[in-house]
Design an enzyme around this catalytic site. Structure first.
Site, PDB file in Angstrom:
ATOM      1  N   CYS A  41       0.833  -1.211   0.000  1.00  7.32           N
ATOM      2  CA  CYS A  41       0.000   0.000   0.000  1.00  7.32           C
ATOM      3  C   CYS A  41       0.864   1.257   0.000  1.00  7.32           C
ATOM      4  O   CYS A  41       1.364   1.673   1.052  1.00  7.32           O
ATOM      5  CB  CYS A  41      -0.934  -0.033   1.205  1.00  7.32           C
ATOM      6  SG  CYS A  41      -1.984   1.427   1.348  1.00  7.32           S
ATOM      7  N   CYS A  73      -0.451   4.130   2.131  1.00  3.04           N
ATOM      8  CA  CYS A  73      -0.251   3.954   3.579  1.00  3.04           C
ATOM      9  C   CYS A  73       1.198   4.219   3.985  1.00  3.04           C
ATOM     10  O   CYS A  73       1.464   4.828   5.017  1.00  3.04           O
ATOM     11  CB  CYS A  73      -0.583   2.523   3.999  1.00  3.04           C
ATOM     12  SG  CYS A  73      -2.117   1.886   3.346  1.00  3.04           S
ATOM     13  N   ASP A  74       2.138   3.729   3.197  1.00  3.85           N
ATOM     14  CA  ASP A  74       3.519   3.643   3.678  1.00  3.85           C
ATOM     15  C   ASP A  74       4.524   4.522   2.917  1.00  3.85           C
ATOM     16  O   ASP A  74       5.697   4.585   3.314  1.00  3.85           O
ATOM     17  CB  ASP A  74       3.990   2.176   3.611  1.00  3.85           C
ATOM     18  CG  ASP A  74       3.159   1.285   4.537  1.00  3.85           C
ATOM     19  OD1 ASP A  74       2.683   1.807   5.563  1.00  3.85           O
ATOM     20  OD2 ASP A  74       2.981   0.099   4.225  1.00  3.85           O
TER      21      ASP A  74
HETATM   22  C1  LIG Z   1       0.414  -4.395   5.287  1.00  5.36           C
HETATM   23  C2  LIG Z   1      -0.764  -3.443   5.183  1.00  5.36           C
HETATM   24  C3  LIG Z   1      -0.652  -2.158   5.691  1.00  5.36           C
HETATM   25  C4  LIG Z   1      -1.720  -1.270   5.628  1.00  5.36           C
HETATM   26  N1  LIG Z   1      -1.575  -0.026   6.150  1.00  5.36           N
HETATM   27  C5  LIG Z   1      -2.618   0.830   6.113  1.00  5.36           C
HETATM   28  C6  LIG Z   1      -2.492   2.144   6.671  1.00  5.36           C
HETATM   29  O1  LIG Z   1      -1.437   2.511   7.192  1.00  5.36           O
HETATM   30  N2  LIG Z   1      -3.565   2.965   6.597  1.00  5.36           N
HETATM   31  C7  LIG Z   1      -4.743   2.583   6.016  1.00  5.36           C
HETATM   32  O2  LIG Z   1      -5.696   3.364   6.007  1.00  5.36           O
HETATM   33  N3  LIG Z   1      -4.881   1.361   5.458  1.00  5.36           N
HETATM   34  C8  LIG Z   1      -3.852   0.474   5.498  1.00  5.36           C
HETATM   35  N4  LIG Z   1      -3.981  -0.754   4.921  1.00  5.36           N
HETATM   36  C9  LIG Z   1      -5.241  -1.088   4.262  1.00  5.36           C
HETATM   37  C10 LIG Z   1      -6.302  -1.451   5.317  1.00  5.36           C
HETATM   38  O3  LIG Z   1      -5.756  -2.385   6.209  1.00  5.36           O
HETATM   39  C11 LIG Z   1      -7.539  -2.001   4.646  1.00  5.36           C
HETATM   40  O4  LIG Z   1      -8.061  -1.063   3.743  1.00  5.36           O
HETATM   41  C12 LIG Z   1      -8.623  -2.342   5.664  1.00  5.36           C
HETATM   42  O5  LIG Z   1      -8.119  -3.227   6.647  1.00  5.36           O
HETATM   43  C13 LIG Z   1      -9.836  -2.960   4.988  1.00  5.36           C
HETATM   44  O6  LIG Z   1     -10.722  -3.358   5.976  1.00  5.36           O
HETATM   45  P1  LIG Z   1     -11.808  -4.479   5.682  1.00  5.36           P
HETATM   46  O7  LIG Z   1     -12.539  -4.620   6.972  1.00  5.36           O
HETATM   47  O8  LIG Z   1     -12.572  -4.153   4.463  1.00  5.36           O
HETATM   48  O9  LIG Z   1     -10.995  -5.814   5.338  1.00  5.36           O
HETATM   49  P2  LIG Z   1      -9.832  -6.601   6.085  1.00  5.36           P
HETATM   50  O10 LIG Z   1      -9.037  -5.746   6.991  1.00  5.36           O
HETATM   51  O11 LIG Z   1      -9.128  -7.338   5.005  1.00  5.36           O
HETATM   52  O12 LIG Z   1     -10.617  -7.642   7.004  1.00  5.36           O
HETATM   53  C14 LIG Z   1     -11.312  -8.715   6.429  1.00  5.36           C
HETATM   54  C15 LIG Z   1     -11.716  -9.670   7.547  1.00  5.36           C
HETATM   55  O13 LIG Z   1     -12.599 -10.643   7.004  1.00  5.36           O
HETATM   56  C16 LIG Z   1     -12.221 -11.911   7.471  1.00  5.36           C
HETATM   57  N5  LIG Z   1     -12.634 -12.917   6.498  1.00  5.36           N
HETATM   58  C17 LIG Z   1     -12.241 -13.069   5.215  1.00  5.36           C
HETATM   59  N6  LIG Z   1     -12.828 -14.148   4.654  1.00  5.36           N
HETATM   60  C18 LIG Z   1     -13.624 -14.671   5.606  1.00  5.36           C
HETATM   61  C19 LIG Z   1     -14.500 -15.803   5.661  1.00  5.36           C
HETATM   62  N7  LIG Z   1     -14.675 -16.630   4.612  1.00  5.36           N
HETATM   63  N8  LIG Z   1     -15.159 -16.065   6.824  1.00  5.36           N
HETATM   64  C20 LIG Z   1     -15.008 -15.239   7.904  1.00  5.36           C
HETATM   65  N9  LIG Z   1     -14.207 -14.153   7.900  1.00  5.36           N
HETATM   66  C21 LIG Z   1     -13.519 -13.891   6.776  1.00  5.36           C
HETATM   67  C22 LIG Z   1     -10.713 -11.834   7.645  1.00  5.36           C
HETATM   68  O14 LIG Z   1     -10.276 -12.827   8.575  1.00  5.36           O
HETATM   69  C23 LIG Z   1     -10.552 -10.423   8.180  1.00  5.36           C
HETATM   70  O15 LIG Z   1     -10.673 -10.403   9.572  1.00  5.36           O
HETATM   71  C24 LIG Z   1      -2.927  -1.674   4.993  1.00  5.36           C
HETATM   72  C25 LIG Z   1      -3.041  -2.967   4.469  1.00  5.36           C
HETATM   73  C26 LIG Z   1      -1.974  -3.853   4.556  1.00  5.36           C
HETATM   74  C27 LIG Z   1      -2.100  -5.242   3.989  1.00  5.36           C
END
Ligand SMILES: Cc1cc2nc3c(=O)[nH]c(=O)nc-3n(C[C@H](O)[C@H](O)[C@H](O)COP(=O)(O)OP(=O)(O)OC[C@H]3O[C@@H](n4cnc5c(N)ncnc54)[C@H](O)[C@@H]3O)c2cc1C
Length: 280
Positions: free
Chosen positions: A104, A107-108
């Site tokens: 990302c 982010c970084d």
């Molecule tokens: C290394 C890294 C660094 C980042 N740094 C930043 C930052 O500094 N600032 C920022 O704003 N964003 C950052 N991001 C992006 C940010 O983390 C994401 O945009 C955000 O977490 C998305 O949230 P979400 O809830 O949509 O999905 P996710 O965080 O991906 O969560 C999805 C959840 O669904 C669950 N899940 C998936 N499939 C299933 C299933 N079949 N059954 C049950 N549960 C399931 C997973 O276990 C997980 O808990 C970063 C991402 C990464 C990878």
């Protein structure tokens, strides 16, 4: 009820500093931010359940959800299963996520002011990230395994015109160093045409090779686009009444913690109104 899935806490649980989430002027550690969110949700009655959803039956109400081989019923469902970044699968890659390896740039990127940055990929995302990262880094090297780019001409031309951006084509990454120092110091590269292998110094290593939306259990059950992202029907609605979406599983553009949290808020309000209208 929140089903935590294969990655409890989601993508923020695998990162270190989150600098761009509102309310934390000094930044906050990713796992700490996630834990705070969990405690806050629990204070309002949310329960967390270990397990993953493997299958759903959305053809009747209440909906049926299979979690670790056990069927559960629910009146309404928010799908917030995220989209996982594609990684290269290098031996040291996962160990250095948050320590120089990132998926990302938004982010970084700011961590790499006047540092050497590498971007992996050949599509529009890679060009966009390279252009963005060139604002920070002393140089940005785009590494692509082929000689032809998938990126659109306009994005490619913009990157090529940027004096800070260099291209290494027909080149693959063999590994990233240095786990013993807990930071990225360089990469091992291989020219796929000549077979030459060499090390190159790098401080920031950014993957831009796409994301995979976690929608396998929902294939054929709700409308997904050709890449597997949920198709929104406005607000947080999917095409199935009573099933809502939030976060990266529907959003291929912004992919930020704050946008995912905002989408979660929208979905929660929609759910509340939906249940209210149904007399619950
Ligand atoms: C290394 C890294 C660094 C980042 N740094 C930043 C930052 O500094 N600032 C920022 O704003 N964003 C950052 N991001 C992006 C940010 O983390 C994401 O945009 C955000 O977490 C998305 O949230 P979400 O809830 O949509 O999905 P996710 O965080 O991906 O969560 C999805 C959840 O669904 C669950 N899940 C998936 N499939 C299933 C299933 N079949 N059954 C049950 N549960 C399931 C997973 O276990 C997980 O808990 C970063 C991402 C990464 C990878």
């Amino acid at each position: 009820m929140v089903i935590v899935g294969h990655e409890p806490g989601g993508q923020l649980s695998i990162t270190t500093e989150v600098e761009n989430y509102p309310g934390f002027p000094e930044g906050i550690n990713g796992p700490e931010l996630v834990e705070n969110m969990k405690l806050q949700a629990e204070r309002f009655g949310a329960e967390f359940m270990w397990g993953s959803v493997s299958e759903v039956d959305l053809s009747q109400r209440p909906f049926r959800i299979n979690i670790d081989d056990e069927w559960h019923e629910t009146r309404t469902l928010i799908i917030a299963s995220g989209a996982s970044a594609r990684w290269l699968g290098l031996p040291n890659e996962q160990k250095l996520i948050g320590h120089g390896v990132s998926s990302c740039a938004t982010c970084d990127g700011a961590f790499y002011k006047e540092r050497k940055i590498m971007v992996i990929g050949g599509g529009d995302t890679a060009m966009e990230e390279a252009n963005f990262l060139a604002r920070f880094g002393s140089e940005v090297t785009v590494v692509h395994r082929r000689s032809e780019f998938r990126a659109s001409k306009i994005m490619l031309d913009r990157a090529r015109a940027n004096p800070k951006i260099k291209f290494l084509v027909n080149t693959v990454v063999e590994d990233v160093h240095d786990v013993s120092q807990s930071m990225v110091t360089g990469v091992k590269l291989r020219d796929v045409v000549t077979g030459r292998v060499w090390d190159q110094e790098v401080d920031g290593f950014f993957l831009a090779i796409g994301h995979i939306p976690n929608t396998k259990p929902f294939v054929g059950k709700i409308d997904l686009d050709p890449d597997g992202y949920i198709v929104s029907k406005g607000g947080a609605r999917t095409n199935v009444t009573g099933v809502f979406h939030a976060g990266d599983v529907q959003d291929r553009v912004y992919r930020q913690a704050v946008t995912a949290a905002g989408a979660g808020c929208m979905a929660a309000i929609e759910v509340e109104r939906f249940l209210e209208a149904e007399g619950h």
